[in-house]
Design a protein around this motif. Structure first.
Motif, PDB file in Angstrom:
ATOM      1  N   ASP A   6       0.863  -1.177   0.000  1.00 27.55           N
ATOM      2  CA  ASP A   6       0.000   0.000   0.000  1.00 27.55           C
ATOM      3  C   ASP A   6       0.902   1.231   0.000  1.00 27.55           C
ATOM      4  OD1 ASP A   6      -2.064   1.751   0.157  1.00 27.55           O
ATOM      5  OD2 ASP A   6      -2.604   1.284   2.221  1.00 27.55           O
ATOM      6  N   LYS A   8       0.312   4.239   0.333  1.00 30.26           N
ATOM      7  CA  LYS A   8      -0.081   5.292   1.272  1.00 30.26           C
ATOM      8  C   LYS A   8       0.774   5.246   2.533  1.00 30.26           C
ATOM      9  CE  LYS A   8      -4.829   5.263  -0.269  1.00 30.26           C
ATOM     10  NZ  LYS A   8      -6.202   4.894   0.082  1.00 30.26           N
ATOM     11  N   ILE A  11       4.135   6.781   1.582  1.00 31.58           N
ATOM     12  CA  ILE A  11       3.973   8.222   1.379  1.00 31.58           C
ATOM     13  C   ILE A  11       3.810   8.932   2.716  1.00 31.58           C
ATOM     14  CG2 ILE A  11       2.418   9.970   0.431  1.00 31.58           C
ATOM     15  CD1 ILE A  11       1.974   8.057  -1.943  1.00 31.58           C
ATOM     16  N   ALA A  12       3.116   8.307   3.654  1.00 34.19           N
ATOM     17  CA  ALA A  12       2.955   8.908   4.983  1.00 34.19           C
ATOM     18  C   ALA A  12       4.302   9.036   5.678  1.00 34.19           C
ATOM     19  CB  ALA A  12       2.005   8.068   5.829  1.00 34.19           C
TER      20      ALA A  12
END
Length: 69
Positions: A6, A8, A11-12
């Motif tokens: 994932d 995300k 990126i977090a």
């Protein structure tokens, strides 16, 4: 067992690392180390599962940002 990365989560971790160049108190930098370490561990796990040799770089980032050391 199928495992999909994932983006995300990665990126977090990158976003928190970029925000940490601003002046904050010490608590935020500890939070930054935790988030970056966990996202790097996640990436290491995924890359190792998919037989990608880039897991070594992700593991080194996880060791570098380890909040326990």
């Amino acid at each position: 067992m199928s495992f999909n990365l994932d983006p995300k989560i990665l990126i977090a971790g990158a976003s928190v690392a970029l925000v940490s160049v601003l002046p904050f108190d010490e608590g935020f930098y500890i939070f930054t180390r935790v988030v970056v370490c966990l996202s790097a561990l996640y990436g290491t796990f995924y890359l190792n599962k998919s037989q990608d040799s880039a897991w070594i770089i992700s593991a080194l980032i996880a060791v570098l940002y380890n909040p326990l050391l």
